[in-house]
Write a protein that holds these residues in place. Sequence first.
Motif, mmCIF file in Angstrom:
data_model
loop_
_atom_site.group_PDB
_atom_site.id
_atom_site.type_symbol
_atom_site.label_atom_id
_atom_site.label_comp_id
_atom_site.label_asym_id
_atom_site.label_seq_id
_atom_site.Cartn_x
_atom_site.Cartn_y
_atom_site.Cartn_z
ATOM 1 N N TRP A 59 0.780 -1.115 0.017
ATOM 2 C CA TRP A 59 -0.015 -0.047 -0.066
ATOM 3 C C TRP A 59 0.817 1.282 -0.165
ATOM 4 N N LEU A 60 1.825 1.364 0.543
ATOM 5 C CA LEU A 60 2.672 2.504 0.714
ATOM 6 C C LEU A 60 3.185 2.981 -0.765
ATOM 7 N N LEU A 61 3.929 1.436 -1.336
ATOM 8 C CA LEU A 61 4.403 1.686 -2.616
ATOM 9 C C LEU A 61 3.439 2.108 -3.736
ATOM 10 N N ASP A 120 1.232 8.865 -6.608
ATOM 11 C CA ASP A 120 1.488 10.324 -6.127
ATOM 12 C C ASP A 120 2.444 10.867 -7.298
ATOM 13 N N LEU A 121 3.633 10.159 -7.317
ATOM 14 C CA LEU A 121 4.695 10.800 -7.990
ATOM 15 C C LEU A 121 4.517 10.587 -9.792
ATOM 16 N N GLY A 132 3.945 12.290 -2.251
ATOM 17 C CA GLY A 132 4.818 11.411 -2.865
ATOM 18 C C GLY A 132 6.328 11.078 -2.049
ATOM 19 N N LEU A 133 6.946 12.483 -1.809
ATOM 20 C CA LEU A 133 8.227 12.736 -1.127
ATOM 21 C C LEU A 133 7.716 12.127 0.453
ATOM 22 N N TYR A 134 6.539 12.216 0.788
ATOM 23 C CA TYR A 134 6.463 11.846 2.286
ATOM 24 C C TYR A 134 6.339 10.295 2.350
#
Length: 175
Positions: free
Chosen positions: A95-97, A103-104, A160-162
């Motif tokens: 999920w994080l990926l 986002d990016l 995305g950076l977060y």
Amino acid sequence: MARTAPPAVPPPPEPPARGSLSLHRAYLRSPLGLLRLGQLALGAAFWVTVAAHKYEGAAHFALFAAVLAWLLTLALFGLSLLGRWALVPWLGSRWLLTNLVHDLALGVGLYAAATGIMGYKAGRKSYCSLPGYSQRCLYSAYLSASVCGGIAACLYLFSGLYCLSRRCRDQRDII
């Protein structure tokens, strides 16, 4: 009247009750949750502004890109808010990926393209903001859509950076 015997086969069991849906409040208060709310608000402002006015040419792609990114963001936000990302096959365990790529690649890419298109169209219509111009002017609509899209692209970049910083610290959860 003949009595009938009770059935020998028991009735089928009821489906298991799912856990109640409750809001994942920690996600809502996290930086990612707040950024998602901003993305949804600015994304809606972008595509409503474009859709409410006459648009032609490349603005069709800008509207498509904004609505696609907005709908996917709404889905990510809803699943994350309810804590149900495990229900998504293959992506739930990553999920994080998934959020990072969304986002990016999708958010920043599509909103940057849509912002560029609307900024270009605003520049082409800048003549109609002169005093005394009597025809209908789309300059302010294109300009406001471009500003909303630019800020939304920045919010996607920040989220995305977060997610990337959490991933680099070997954290696997979005909170």
